[in-house]
Design an enzyme around this catalytic site. Structure first.
Site, PDB file in Angstrom:
ATOM      1  N   ARG A  78      -2.727   1.001  -4.429  1.00 20.40           N
ATOM      2  CA  ARG A  78      -2.584  -0.359  -4.699  1.00 20.40           C
ATOM      3  C   ARG A  78      -2.607  -0.984  -6.067  1.00 20.40           C
ATOM      4  NH1 ARG A  78      -6.531  -2.713  -0.657  1.00 20.40           N
ATOM      5  NH2 ARG A  78      -7.605  -0.764  -0.895  1.00 20.40           N
ATOM      6  N   LYS A  87      -5.931  -0.812  -8.077  1.00 20.91           N
ATOM      7  CA  LYS A  87      -6.939   0.228  -7.637  1.00 20.91           C
ATOM      8  C   LYS A  87      -6.954   1.433  -8.492  1.00 20.91           C
ATOM      9  CE  LYS A  87      -8.545  -1.829  -3.958  1.00 20.91           C
ATOM     10  NZ  LYS A  87      -9.952  -2.014  -3.526  1.00 20.91           N
ATOM     11  N   HIS A  97      -7.967  15.042   1.948  1.00 18.48           N
ATOM     12  CA  HIS A  97      -7.610  14.987   0.644  1.00 18.48           C
ATOM     13  C   HIS A  97      -7.048  16.439   0.569  1.00 18.48           C
ATOM     14  CE1 HIS A  97      -9.810  11.199   0.112  1.00 18.48           C
ATOM     15  NE2 HIS A  97      -9.005  10.983  -0.951  1.00 18.48           N
ATOM     16  N   HIS A 141       0.818  -1.285   0.129  1.00 18.10           N
ATOM     17  CA  HIS A 141       0.218   0.002  -0.053  1.00 18.10           C
ATOM     18  C   HIS A 141       0.964   1.225  -0.057  1.00 18.10           C
ATOM     19  CE1 HIS A 141      -2.666   2.980   1.588  1.00 18.10           C
ATOM     20  NE2 HIS A 141      -3.846   2.235   1.301  1.00 18.10           N
ATOM     21  N   ASP A 197     -12.486  16.913   1.033  1.00 23.09           N
ATOM     22  CA  ASP A 197     -12.453  16.905   2.369  1.00 23.09           C
ATOM     23  C   ASP A 197     -11.213  17.269   2.796  1.00 23.09           C
ATOM     24  OD1 ASP A 197     -10.501  14.864   2.405  1.00 23.09           O
ATOM     25  OD2 ASP A 197     -12.293  13.555   1.694  1.00 23.09           O
TER      26      ASP A 197
HETATM   27 ZN    ZN Z   1      -7.825   9.224  -1.165  1.00 25.61          ZN
END
Ligand code: ZN
Length: 468
Positions: A310, A313, A391, A262, A388
């Site tokens: 990942r 993703k 981010h 990750h 948000d």
């Molecule tokens: Zn994110």
């Protein structure tokens, strides 16, 4: 980038063939890689491949026609909506009511995300000093460390976020909030026989293994943040911890052996190793650098330009930091110090070809797709998501990583030294820079994720004190 290696060698010879109106307004300076669907794709359709296709369809209009943006420069790049993002973060931060009124364990993170984001946007966050002090003081436990709220258990993550927030607002009274003696005892009590650390006394060790090491190392004495708390000595360094076991068969880094790699753990591993000793010694010692480089490179997608966290993703703005922040550390581990730091004269501007990732690809993703286009402001994961604080902080950090060039110019003599690594930063400039100069954000230290001068101010303050 690995996405590029999937392209046939002839790809760049082809003119960008873009469907519909997408080609309108696309600058000839934008490589076809970033304007078209990938020419090679796996024939096997899965839920993941469908989501990936949908994400490309979602992003392309923003990348190509500047959908929703009323300004685009000659390279098709919109402005950074600085004022709106400032407004968004100030609103998220609110007026910092007393922690007695709220016991949300993520609040210290909100402080860090907002204060770090505002700093990157060029705002002076010192005006939050007294309110932050008033808010976080009750969150410190007598047994050491900071909890997410009054009466809660101390946790490494909230302690990390709180210490960084105090460093961001700066000032002696902010630094003095940290009870370094009890913090030291508490940190030592988190140490585990296998070399890892618990995130809280009796709490999880597994998931937070690397994360906690990074947080902890960042709070230990050797370098700026640790000097925030200025806790001297390092009795239990995690060198005996089998670092290599955190690296997976893919080459990325996972939270613990046996789970998926990750991006956030790659950053934590590189950051932690860069604190324990100079990265050109620790990183190759504990990680297989070529395999990590390959995995990190594969995180950048085309045509999106942003990073995923990942394998298989989707692109997500926050990995602009988690993956984008790995590059300076990785470059330092590959290059080592380049000589004594004697100032910018010895630090010529970096050319695009020197970069290990496509800086322009990332900048394009962030400015075209990563900004919330409503009056709300803030930064987002991707166009279909709301902005948000999390981010906003990490997308801006990633933008900073792409717009600046950090170099380790001097290294400590050896691993027994607490001090001696010197990082310098310069503007990343090149012919045909795709963003407007007014859209450049501030810098953030590659290891500590706060502005360098904030870290140094703290360091100076605590270096002048004896013991606890
Ligand atoms: Zn994110």
């Amino acid at each position: 980038m690995a996405a590029a290696t999937q392209q046939p060698p002839t790809h760049t010879m082809d003119p960008p063939s873009v469907h519909g109106t997408h080609s309108e307004g696309v600058s000839p300076s934008v490589p076809g890689l970033f304007t078209t669907n990938p020419p090679i794709r796996d024939a096997l359709e899965t839920e993941s491949s469908q989501l990936q296709d949908e994400t490309i369809e979602e992003c392309l209009p923003f990348l190509l026609t500047g959908e929703g943006h009323d300004y685009r420069n000659a390279h098709g790049i919109p402005h950074l909506y600085r004022d709106r993002h400032v407004q968004f973060l100030r609103k998220q931060l609110g007026n910092l009511p007393s922690m007695f009124k709220s016991a949300d364990p993520s609040r210290p993170w909100i402080f860090y995300w907002c204060l770090a984001g505002l700093s990157l946007l060029g705002e002076d966050v010192g005006s939050y000093r007294s309110r932050l002090i008033e808010t976080v003081q009750p969150m410190q436990n007598e047994t050491g460390g900071f909890a997410g709220g009054f009466g809660q258990t101390s946790h490494l993550a909230t302690t990390y976020a709180t210490v960084l927030s105090l460093a961001l607002v700066g000032g002696d009274d902010a630094y003095e909030v940290v009870d370094r003696r009890s913090m030291w005892k508490w940190l030592c009590s988190l140490k585990q026989p296998d070399g890892g650390f618990q995130m809280a006394v009796g709490g999880e060790e597994d998931r937070g293994l690397l994360r906690s090491c990074h947080h902890l190392a960042a709070q230990h004495p050797p370098r700026p943040i640790t000097r925030l708390a200025c806790i001297r000595g390092r009795p239990h360094w995690p060198f005996q911890w089998p670092w290599g076991m955190g690296q997976t068969y893919e080459g990325g880094v996972s939270a613990k052996p046996g789970v998926e790699a990750h991006g956030a753990y790659a950053f934590c591993a590189l950051g932690c190793l860069s604190i324990l000793d100079s990265p050109h010694r620790t990183v190759p010692r504990y990680l297989d650098v070529p395999r990590l480089l390959s995995w990190l490179s594969a995180r950048q997608y085309a045509p999106e330009g942003g990073f995923s966290g990942r394998t298989n993703k989707l692109v997500d703005g926050c990995y602009s930091h988690w993956v984008g922040g790995c590059w300076p550390l990785l470059e330092a581990s590959l290059n080592g110090p380049e000589g004594p730091a004697t100032g910018p004269a010895d630090h010529p501007p970096m050319q695009v070809d020197d970069s290990l990732f496509s800086r322009n690809g990332l900048i394009r993703y962030i400015l075209c797709c990563g900004q919330d286009l409503s009056k709300r402001g803030g930064m987002r994961d991707k166009p279909s998501k709301y902005s948000d604080a999390y981010h906003t902080c990490y997308v801006l950090s990633g933008l900073s990583a792409a717009q600046h060039d950090w170099r380790l110019v001097s290294a400590r003599a050896d691993e027994t030294m607490m001090d001696g690594d010197v990082w310098t930063v310069s503007l990343f400039v090149k012919d045909g820079q795709i963003f407007d100069e007014e859209d450049r954000v501030g810098t953030t230290h590659p290891v500590y994720a706060i502005p360098q001068h904030k870290a140094e101010d703290c360091q100076k303050y605590f270096a002048s004190k004896q013991g606890f």
